[in-house]
Design an enzyme around this catalytic site. Structure first.
Site, PDB file in Angstrom:
ATOM      1  N   ASN A  62     -10.175  -3.274   1.861  1.00 24.30           N
ATOM      2  CA  ASN A  62      -9.744  -3.331   0.176  1.00 24.30           C
ATOM      3  C   ASN A  62     -10.868  -3.119  -0.526  1.00 24.30           C
ATOM      4  O   ASN A  62     -11.941  -2.955  -0.022  1.00 24.30           O
ATOM      5  CB  ASN A  62      -9.033  -4.596  -0.297  1.00 24.30           C
ATOM      6  CG  ASN A  62      -7.904  -4.727   0.311  1.00 24.30           C
ATOM      7  OD1 ASN A  62      -6.924  -3.887   0.568  1.00 24.30           O
ATOM      8  ND2 ASN A  62      -7.219  -6.032   0.579  1.00 24.30           N
ATOM      9  N   TYR A 120       0.557  -5.072  11.370  1.00 20.09           N
ATOM     10  CA  TYR A 120       0.029  -3.602  11.022  1.00 20.09           C
ATOM     11  C   TYR A 120       1.025  -2.523  11.901  1.00 20.09           C
ATOM     12  O   TYR A 120       1.508  -1.599  11.457  1.00 20.09           O
ATOM     13  CB  TYR A 120      -1.374  -3.302  10.945  1.00 20.09           C
ATOM     14  CG  TYR A 120      -1.745  -3.657   9.448  1.00 20.09           C
ATOM     15  CD1 TYR A 120      -1.972  -5.037   9.217  1.00 20.09           C
ATOM     16  CD2 TYR A 120      -2.382  -2.798   8.678  1.00 20.09           C
ATOM     17  CE1 TYR A 120      -2.314  -5.233   7.871  1.00 20.09           C
ATOM     18  CE2 TYR A 120      -2.872  -2.941   7.299  1.00 20.09           C
ATOM     19  CZ  TYR A 120      -2.817  -4.321   6.951  1.00 20.09           C
ATOM     20  OH  TYR A 120      -3.342  -4.741   5.845  1.00 20.09           O
ATOM     21  N   HIS A 175       0.888  -1.155  -0.047  1.00 25.35           N
ATOM     22  CA  HIS A 175      -0.036   0.078   0.089  1.00 25.35           C
ATOM     23  C   HIS A 175       0.947   1.192  -0.015  1.00 25.35           C
ATOM     24  O   HIS A 175       0.444   2.204   0.588  1.00 25.35           O
ATOM     25  CB  HIS A 175      -0.969   0.273   1.119  1.00 25.35           C
ATOM     26  CG  HIS A 175      -1.933  -1.154   1.019  1.00 25.35           C
ATOM     27  ND1 HIS A 175      -3.177  -1.080   0.480  1.00 25.35           N
ATOM     28  CD2 HIS A 175      -2.105  -2.576   1.894  1.00 25.35           C
ATOM     29  CE1 HIS A 175      -3.699  -2.245   0.770  1.00 25.35           C
ATOM     30  NE2 HIS A 175      -2.968  -2.959   1.540  1.00 25.35           N
TER      31      HIS A 175
END
EC number: 1.11.1.6
Length: 494
Positions: A138, A348, A65
């Site tokens: 997404n 993350y 990303h």
């Protein structure tokens, strides 16, 4: 003196040039030299500071990303779901919450074209009264693999060859034939929606299965869906070449220009819910991230709308430093045992600490807009001014206390430790069902893309690999498998 009042910002500018420490600079065009021709003197601190700052402008790129664009706006509840969740920002219709959204491509580098066939990220940060909430998803409702153990290898396979730095078909086909559950994701990626027209005209999904909990402690599994009010639009191959050839940042420009012109993008939020007591009633595992929940038996329920009505002020501060993590939750919303979600919860935040530092949640774009208190302090780039003497808990000298208890799922677990696949496989049915809903011309475009991928002349795409992929698509849809085999001059087999 208020330590925040004079923090450097565009709202506290000097009328003349200064160093980072505030000293006036009378010449920002010439180095300090011996005579008019040099050499340059090392004592020119402004020159040294200017170069050193420039040398460190770039921070580590997101491992996925990397290419993205952000915008700000609000989320408004339109339908009451307080019977499902005690989340404060969902407490009643009419409640508005500030948000910032980041759209992105997934695999390619920060400066790559926005017309490449690639999933798109759709991440929303809600600034609520109970703290921040990140819904990180997404534009496709499913994912490639259902166990996070395979995520690093999956990204490596999709990324460029480490020897040539070229993304190559043989690596993708070689890896994913080991994971037939990826077929459903490829039914989206190789479909027309694999290249969205721009960020305004694409769906968004939470992808993973989460849990909603109400005030009574009753929990339900939930899937989140964002639907654009302007509809979904895509670029076919020729259009993508034309658009990308004229502007590799077309989607970023479209988002910025639309908001600047007052044409605010809007999405409706819907949810699907399943009672955990009923999860065994389905032919798929509701916690399998490679599966969708059929809307004919688990209908969409409207929740609210999101409007993006303000462009970001600074790309670095509000896009590059913007950080999302599925672990950032609120009372009333919780995780599930979705294997991919469980690994994302760790990965993350760990990635953001590497990229931005341990205090990344103190950056203005990531910090909560409501008061907060804990003893997490110091570390690199700490920006919080603290004047308390007590930095431990509990203490009679500090009035801070525990918050009120919030409900969490009370599922009782009892099983052996195992490393294994999800028992309910069923890899091919949903991919085939999706294919059969398309018009013939759309089916033909999908077939053509797979023929092109499997016709690659690289010797590492072996007859065996082609046969496996033909077998997979034959199990999804017999006619598709036969057509694919025919184009490849192969015999279909199941």
């Amino acid at each position: 003196m208020d330590p925040y009042k004079h923090r450097p910002s565009s709202a506290f500018n000097s009328p003349f040039w200064t160093t980072n420490s505030g000293a006036p600079v009378w010449n920002n065009n010439s180095s300090l030299t011996v005579g008019s021709r040099g050499p340059i003197l090392l004592e020119d601190y402004h020159l040294v500071e200017k170069l050193a700052q420039f040398d460190r402008e770039r921070i580590p790129e997101r491992v996925v990303h990397a290419r993205g664009a952000s915008a700000k706006g609000f989320f408004e509840v339109t339908h009451d779901i307080s019977h499902l969740t005690c989340a404060d920002f969902l407490r009643a219709p009419g409640v508005q919450t500030p948000v910032i959204v980041r759209f992105s491509t997934v695999i390619h580098e920060r400066g790559s074209p926005e017309t490449l066939r690639d999933p798109r990220g759709f991440a929303v940060k809600f600034y609520t009264r109970e703290g921040n909430y990140d819904l990180v998803g997404n534009n496709f409702p499913v994912f490639f693999v259902h166990d996070g153990m395979n995520f690093p290898d999956m990204v490596h396979a999709l990324k460029p060859n480490p020897q040539t730095h070229i993304q190559e078909n043989w690596r993708i086909l070689d890896f994913f034939y080991n994971f037939p559950e990826s077929l459903h994701m490829f039914s989206f990626l190789f479909d027309d929606v694999g290249v969205p027209q721009d960020y305004r005209h694409m769906d968004g999904f939470g992808v993973n299965t989460y849990t909603l909990i109400n005030k009574a402690g009753k929990s339900v599994y939930v899937k989140f869906h964002w639907k654009p009010t302007c509809g979904v639009k895509c670029l076919l191959e020729e259009e993508a070449i034309q658009v990308g050839g004229s502007n590799h940042s077309h989607a970023t420009k479209d988002l910025y220009d639309s908001i600047a012109a007052g044409n605010y993008p809007e999405w409706k939020l819907y949810i699907q819910t399943i009672d955990p007591a009923h999860e065994d009633r389905f032919e798929f595992d509701p916690l399998d991230v490679t599966k969708t929940w059929p809307e004919d038996i688990i209908p969409l329920q409207p929740v609210g709308r999101m409007v993006l009505n303000k462009n970001i002020d600074n790309f670095f501060a509000e896009n590059e430093q913007l950080a999302f993590c599925p672990a950032i939750m609120l009372p009333g919303i919780y995780y599930s045992d979705d294997k991919m979600l469980q690994t994302r919860v760790f990965s993350y935040a760990d990635s953001q600490r590497h990229r931005l530092g341990p205090n990344y949640l103190q950056l203005p774009v990531n910090a909560p807009k409501w008061s907060h208190h804990n003893n997490h302090h110091e570390g690199f780039m700490n920006a919080i001014h603290r004047d308390e003497e007590v930095n431990y808990f509990p203490s009679r000298h500090d009035t801070v206390r525990h918050a009120e208890r919030v409900p969490i799922p009370t599922t009782h677990l009892s099983a052996r430790r195992e490393k294994c696949n999800i028992p309910k496989q069923n890899h091919f049915k949903q991919a085939g069902e999706r294919y059969r809903t398309w018009a013939p011309d759309r089916q033909e475009r999908f077939l053509r893309r797979w023929v092109e991928a499997l016709s690659d002349t690289d010797p590492r795409i072996t007859h065996e690999i082609r046969s496996i992929w033909v077998s997979y698509w034959s199990q999804a849809d017999r006619s598709l498998g036969q057509k694919l085999a025919s184009h490849l001059n192969m015999r279909p087999s199941i």
